[in-house]
Design an enzyme around this catalytic site. Sequence first.
Site, PDB file in Angstrom:
ATOM      1  N   ASP A  66     -33.631 -46.697  79.031  1.00 24.13           N
ATOM      2  CA  ASP A  66     -33.434 -48.004  78.409  1.00 24.13           C
ATOM      3  C   ASP A  66     -32.487 -47.882  77.224  1.00 24.13           C
ATOM      4  O   ASP A  66     -32.262 -46.788  76.705  1.00 24.13           O
ATOM      5  CB  ASP A  66     -34.759 -48.649  78.003  1.00 24.13           C
ATOM      6  CG  ASP A  66     -35.741 -47.640  77.407  1.00 24.13           C
ATOM      7  OD1 ASP A  66     -36.930 -47.730  77.734  1.00 24.13           O
ATOM      8  OD2 ASP A  66     -35.307 -46.771  76.623  1.00 24.13           O
ATOM      9  N   ASP A  68     -31.697 -49.240  73.530  1.00 24.74           N
ATOM     10  CA  ASP A  68     -32.196 -49.978  72.369  1.00 24.74           C
ATOM     11  C   ASP A  68     -31.074 -50.205  71.373  1.00 24.74           C
ATOM     12  O   ASP A  68     -30.199 -49.354  71.193  1.00 24.74           O
ATOM     13  CB  ASP A  68     -33.323 -49.192  71.690  1.00 24.74           C
ATOM     14  CG  ASP A  68     -34.538 -49.035  72.587  1.00 24.74           C
ATOM     15  OD1 ASP A  68     -34.725 -49.897  73.478  1.00 24.74           O
ATOM     16  OD2 ASP A  68     -35.293 -48.066  72.419  1.00 24.74           O
ATOM     17  N   ASP A 145     -38.561 -40.379  64.372  1.00 24.19           N
ATOM     18  CA  ASP A 145     -39.299 -39.123  64.450  1.00 24.19           C
ATOM     19  C   ASP A 145     -38.395 -37.886  64.411  1.00 24.19           C
ATOM     20  O   ASP A 145     -38.428 -37.105  63.463  1.00 24.19           O
ATOM     21  CB  ASP A 145     -40.276 -39.109  65.638  1.00 24.19           C
ATOM     22  CG  ASP A 145     -39.660 -39.557  66.949  1.00 24.19           C
ATOM     23  OD1 ASP A 145     -38.436 -39.809  66.993  1.00 24.19           O
ATOM     24  OD2 ASP A 145     -40.403 -39.653  67.953  1.00 24.19           O
TER      25      ASP A 145
HETATM   26  P1  ATP Z   1     -37.543 -41.813  76.161  1.00 24.94           P
HETATM   27  O1  ATP Z   1     -36.221 -41.378  76.675  1.00 24.94           O
HETATM   28  O2  ATP Z   1     -38.647 -41.055  76.772  1.00 24.94           O
HETATM   29  O3  ATP Z   1     -37.738 -43.307  76.148  1.00 24.94           O
HETATM   30  P2  ATP Z   1     -37.212 -42.214  73.362  1.00 24.94           P
HETATM   31  O4  ATP Z   1     -36.835 -41.268  72.276  1.00 24.94           O
HETATM   32  O5  ATP Z   1     -36.258 -43.310  73.680  1.00 24.94           O
HETATM   33  O6  ATP Z   1     -37.543 -41.349  74.642  1.00 24.94           O
HETATM   34  P3  ATP Z   1     -39.104 -44.297  72.848  1.00 24.94           P
HETATM   35  O7  ATP Z   1     -40.587 -44.258  72.867  1.00 24.94           O
HETATM   36  O8  ATP Z   1     -38.397 -45.176  73.794  1.00 24.94           O
HETATM   37  O9  ATP Z   1     -38.618 -42.807  72.999  1.00 24.94           O
HETATM   38  O10 ATP Z   1     -38.706 -44.666  71.352  1.00 24.94           O
HETATM   39  C1  ATP Z   1     -37.405 -45.129  70.986  1.00 24.94           C
HETATM   40  C2  ATP Z   1     -37.031 -44.594  69.596  1.00 24.94           C
HETATM   41  O11 ATP Z   1     -37.956 -45.062  68.611  1.00 24.94           O
HETATM   42  C3  ATP Z   1     -37.067 -43.085  69.481  1.00 24.94           C
HETATM   43  O12 ATP Z   1     -35.855 -42.505  69.932  1.00 24.94           O
HETATM   44  C4  ATP Z   1     -37.286 -42.891  67.988  1.00 24.94           C
HETATM   45  O13 ATP Z   1     -36.080 -43.059  67.287  1.00 24.94           O
HETATM   46  C5  ATP Z   1     -38.208 -44.053  67.650  1.00 24.94           C
HETATM   47  N1  ATP Z   1     -39.629 -43.672  67.735  1.00 24.94           N
HETATM   48  C6  ATP Z   1     -40.429 -43.742  68.823  1.00 24.94           C
HETATM   49  N2  ATP Z   1     -41.672 -43.328  68.564  1.00 24.94           N
HETATM   50  C7  ATP Z   1     -41.682 -42.972  67.256  1.00 24.94           C
HETATM   51  C8  ATP Z   1     -42.687 -42.459  66.362  1.00 24.94           C
HETATM   52  N3  ATP Z   1     -43.918 -42.225  66.790  1.00 24.94           N
HETATM   53  N4  ATP Z   1     -42.320 -42.231  65.089  1.00 24.94           N
HETATM   54  C9  ATP Z   1     -41.069 -42.470  64.655  1.00 24.94           C
HETATM   55  N5  ATP Z   1     -40.092 -42.930  65.435  1.00 24.94           N
HETATM   56  C10 ATP Z   1     -40.374 -43.195  66.724  1.00 24.94           C
HETATM   57 MG    MG Z   2     -36.661 -44.929  75.108  1.00 20.44          MG
END
Ligand code: ATP
Ligand code: MG
Length: 444
Positions: A66, A68, A145
């Site tokens: 996705d 963002d 994170d």
């Molecule tokens: P994936 O590819 O599995 O979706 P992702 O890094 O995009 O991994 P998401 O859960 O979609 O994970 O979260 C989007 C963004 O939001 C992350 O890249 C990070 O910047 C932020 N984020 C998500 N969870 C947390 C958390 N628990 N604490 C701080 N920042 C977070």
């Molecule tokens: Mg994501």
Amino acid sequence: MTDSERSIDSPIHELRVIPRDVHGVSRKQMSPNALRVLYRLREGGYGAYLVGGAVRDLLIGGHPKDFDVATDATPEQVKALFRNCRLIGRRFRLAHVVYGREIIEVATFRANGGDDDGDRQTDDGGRLLRDNIYGTIEDDAVRRDFTANALYYAVEDFSVRDYVGGYADVEARLLRLIGEPEARYREDPVRMLRAARLAAKLGFTIEPATAEPIARLAPLLADASPARLFEETLKMFLAGHAVASFELLEAHGLLPVLLPETAKALASNSSGALRRMLLQGLRNTDKRVANDEPVSPAFLYAVLLWPAYCRTLAQLQAQGVHPAEAQRRAADRVTLHQVERVALPRRFSLPMQEIWLLQPRFSQRQRKRVFRLLAHPRFRAAFDFLELRLAASDSHAEDVAFWREAQQEPSAALAVAEAGDAAEAVDGEGDAPSPRRRRRRRRS
Ligand code: ATP
Ligand code: MG
């Protein structure tokens, strides 16, 4: 804050701008809808950036699931720009711009968000002023994170902006928490699972200072919301990296918190048979995901909790509980214990239990029972599970051969195998006392 006010371990680095010809991320790899959103925000006079997992994945040549967007426009200002936009969330409002089945999430820069599940309040004494929630792009970067997750792709000049040293970490394939690791895990313990999951998914190494506190702080996960842990577990095991995730959970001491009964069963199973079976199940799951075949949470949990089930069943049988009763009780007990930690909705736990409870029925060959089992709605999943047990242990070969044939030609299979054994007990691979099998009488 000026540079001189910043403490020595401030997560904010000098802003590093990586130009288009250096980072190699191209707009062709991006969702056209995400680009539409970025351009529209920009035309509206706002800052607009692709952020998070998408930028990270594009930098390493992956395919983001996705896209963002982060902006300095407020949610209301975003809504005013798009007809296909709805606002969600109460405390922190997000804009969803909807294009058919694709949703582009647009978030206003946020300051010290704490955790991301939206239902935990930060420690500001209950004074939740909206003004305190929004922040600058730097604020937004440092509340994320991992450094690799805090890179911003700017549509105005196609550069990547890095406030936390994430670009170098991505190049070095390192997963590093922003800020002081222990504090960041205490703020949100689910980050420990995210470390294992993302390292598994990306093939990154967890940087030593980020890895060190995990085994110590793992028990904090017991306070996380079971519903959120369920979501995180599915992401970990149903996204094509189940084996690697499992191994990292084990290596960092997270398994006993996430799957307590399974961890105990694996530790006490000296032959290693239960672990082999579990890993074989996860390997199959990864293969199915790679081939775009469907995977189900019920089957996954049947695999993850099978060691716990076998161990509990063995204990009940050793206490002299009748086999059929022991199976039902073991299935219930394992489920009850597990949902204290990680939620498992009944629409998944019931089929999971059926998969287990059908296993002993594969050794029954009376005509009526064979047809009844073939017609069972959970037959296919239970048979796949039986095959998995065979692949992992080299037992049950005869059962698997019979039922494979029976699915094609039930009568022929039955003619070959005579009516026979009605042994009720499950033949667990665990340390369960092996149920005695009556030899099938052969008519000569
Ligand atoms: P994936 O590819 O599995 O979706 P992702 O890094 O995009 O991994 P998401 O859960 O979609 O994970 O979260 C989007 C963004 O939001 C992350 O890249 C990070 O910047 C932020 N984020 C998500 N969870 C947390 C958390 N628990 N604490 C701080 N920042 C977070
Ligand atoms: Mg994501």
